[in-house]
Scaffold this active site. Structure first.
Site, PDB file in Angstrom:
ATOM      1  CB  THR A 129      -9.187   4.772 -16.412  1.00  0.00           C
ATOM      2  OG1 THR A 129     -10.133   4.397 -17.419  1.00  0.00           O
ATOM      3  CG2 THR A 129      -8.133   5.686 -17.008  1.00  0.00           C
ATOM      4  CB  SER A 139      -0.877  -0.032   1.256  1.00  0.00           C
ATOM      5  OG  SER A 139      -1.633   1.154   1.342  1.00  0.00           O
ATOM      6  CB  CYS A 175      -8.940  -0.594  11.373  1.00  0.00           C
ATOM      7  SG  CYS A 175      -7.788  -0.247  10.070  1.00  0.00           S
TER       8      CYS A 175
HETATM    9  N1  PLP Z   1      -2.655  -4.748   5.832  1.00  0.00           N
HETATM   10  C1  PLP Z   1      -1.969  -4.213   6.849  1.00  0.00           C
HETATM   11  C2  PLP Z   1      -0.976  -5.044   7.583  1.00  0.00           C
HETATM   12  C3  PLP Z   1      -2.178  -2.881   7.206  1.00  0.00           C
HETATM   13  O1  PLP Z   1      -1.493  -2.349   8.225  1.00  0.00           O
HETATM   14  C4  PLP Z   1      -3.131  -2.128   6.481  1.00  0.00           C
HETATM   15  C5  PLP Z   1      -3.429  -0.721   6.867  1.00  0.00           C
HETATM   16  O2  PLP Z   1      -3.312  -0.344   8.027  1.00  0.00           O
HETATM   17  C6  PLP Z   1      -3.807  -2.733   5.415  1.00  0.00           C
HETATM   18  C7  PLP Z   1      -3.546  -4.038   5.115  1.00  0.00           C
HETATM   19  C8  PLP Z   1      -4.810  -1.980   4.602  1.00  0.00           C
HETATM   20  O3  PLP Z   1      -4.170  -1.101   3.721  1.00  0.00           O
HETATM   21  P1  PLP Z   1      -5.002   0.082   3.028  1.00  0.00           P
HETATM   22  O4  PLP Z   1      -5.248   1.092   4.083  1.00  0.00           O
HETATM   23  O5  PLP Z   1      -4.104   0.592   1.947  1.00  0.00           O
HETATM   24  O6  PLP Z   1      -6.233  -0.534   2.486  1.00  0.00           O
END
Ligand code: PLP
Length: 384
Positions: free
Chosen positions: A236, A198, A324
């Site tokens: 796109t 990401s 989260c």
């Molecule tokens: N996987 C892990 C280990 C993460 O720490 C995160 C984001 O905190 C994600 C996936 C999700 O990434 P994104 O925010 O780009 O969807």
């Protein structure tokens, strides 16, 4: 008041070089890379360059990179593809300490009738490879194990786990969202089939990610539509952000070694300073196999959310568990899986650094932490 940003595992500041590189594609270079004309062609070239830059960081070929919108999309796509391309297999393996971008998808597939093995961890957050070996069966469609944990920074033995999956003919995916740019990753040297990343953990804006899919691995797209990304991800291309991700990858590749040393030195100074200044504080996780930028510290008999609020008043940005899950008063699923005692798990704080932090910032935090914890312990409902 100056902000001291110690929440880089939640998201990271945009590198000035990244922003600079993106600007033309938010201005005059707005073409569609699929267009036949030269105007679009210029933009297609920029996408190709970014793909090469990202591939170089990972030890991959550009054709093995699929640009996505985020880490969550990459994770969803990897699991989707493994399931759809092997309809005869009905078993999945993951760990108890994954991000919700994996765990919630696994729960979805459980509801579709799949059997999921959730590997446990020990008190330091380490996986048991015997348990993993026993879980790999001919019915396993995918093993997915995060490269590094977002809360503790624990780095898992991904090379070995990918090799074990390969020996059993099982596809292997790793969520490397927290690892890319912080840990050296050479996909030529480890048989990982798919890898998610990401941009916003790597100093790009939010809204760009990528999925690596090893050449030869059967792939079923999650997003269907146009033929972009060689038919593997319709839509796109998000050109400015792709260009930004390419530059971020280039910066990471050029500086990873010295940055790891510098950031780890700051992190260690912070960790040593805070734990030395506060009685009954311990570091959560496996300090020998850890991202260089992350520390997760548990303070006995204090409420983590209260620590965050007091730090916030000092301009210090930190996190309890993953972004989260913060806002909920349940201790994080990662610390629960590790069996961290309740009166420590509740008071656990993640501090995550980046190359943009300074020693002055670290020293300011170290100086103020004892007072924060003393104040909160005096009014804490938790007692021994
Ligand atoms: N996987 C892990 C280990 C993460 O720490 C995160 C984001 O905190 C994600 C996936 C999700 O990434 P994104 O925010 O780009 O969807």
């Amino acid at each position: 008041m100056k902000t001291i940003y110690l929440d880089n595992n939640a998201t990271s500041p945009i590198a000035p070089e990244v922003r600079e590189a993106m600007l033309p594609y938010l201005g005059e270079l707005y073409g569609n890379p699929s267009s036949m004309h030269t105007f679009g062609g210029q933009v297609a070239e920029a996408v190709d360059t970014a793909r090469q830059q990202l591939a170089d960081l990972l030890g991959a070929d550009p054709e093995e990179i699929i640009f996505t919108s985020c880490g969550s999309e990459s994770d969803n796509s990897a699991i989707w593809s493994a399931v759809q391309s092997q309809p005869e297999k009905r078993h999945l393996i993951t760990t108890r300490v994954e991000h919700p971008a994996i765990l919630n998808v696994m729960q979805y597939w459980e509801r579709q009738g799949y059997h999921v093995t959730y590997l446990g961890v020990d008190s330091k957050g380490r996986l048991n490879l015997d348990e993993y070996a026993a879980a790999l069966t001919p019915d396993t469609a995918l093993a997915t194990v995060m490269f590094a944990n977002n809360e503790t920074g624990n780095v898992h033995p991904i090379r070995r786990m990918a090799e074990m999956a390969k020996e059993r003919g099982v596809l292997f995916h790793t969520d490397a969202v927290q690892a890319v740019g912080k840990e050296p990753i050479d996909l030529r040297a480890m048989p990982v089939d798919m890898l998610s990343l990401s941009g916003h953990k790597l100093h790009t804006p939010k809204g760009i990610g990528a999925l690596y899919v090893r050449r030869g691995v059967r792939f079923r797209p999650f997003l269907r539509g146009g033929h972009q990304e060689r038919g593997r991800r319709a839509g796109t291309e998000n050109v400015p952000y792709i260009v930004g991700l390419g530059v971020a990858a280039q910066l990471a590749a050029d500086h990873i070694q010295e940055e790891r040393v510098a950031v780890a030195a700051l992190r260690d100074r912070l960790e040593r300073g805070v734990t030395a200044g506060v009685p009954d504080s311990i570091v959560n996780g496996d300090t020998e196999h850890r991202l260089p930028n992350t520390t997760n510290i548990a303070f006995k008999n204090v409420e983590g959310e209260a620590i965050l609020l007091m730090l916030d008043r000092l301009g210090i940005c930190a996190s309890s568990g993953s972004a989260c899950t913060s806002g909920s008063l349940e201790p994080s699923h990662v610390l629960r899986a590790m069996g961290v005692p309740f009166n420590y798990a509740h008071g656990s704080i993640r501090l995550s650094l980046s190359r943009y932090n300074t020693q002055e910032e670290v020293d300011f935090v170290v100086q103020h932490f004892p007072e924060v914890i003393r104040t909160l312990r005096a009014i804490s409902p938790f007692k021994d």
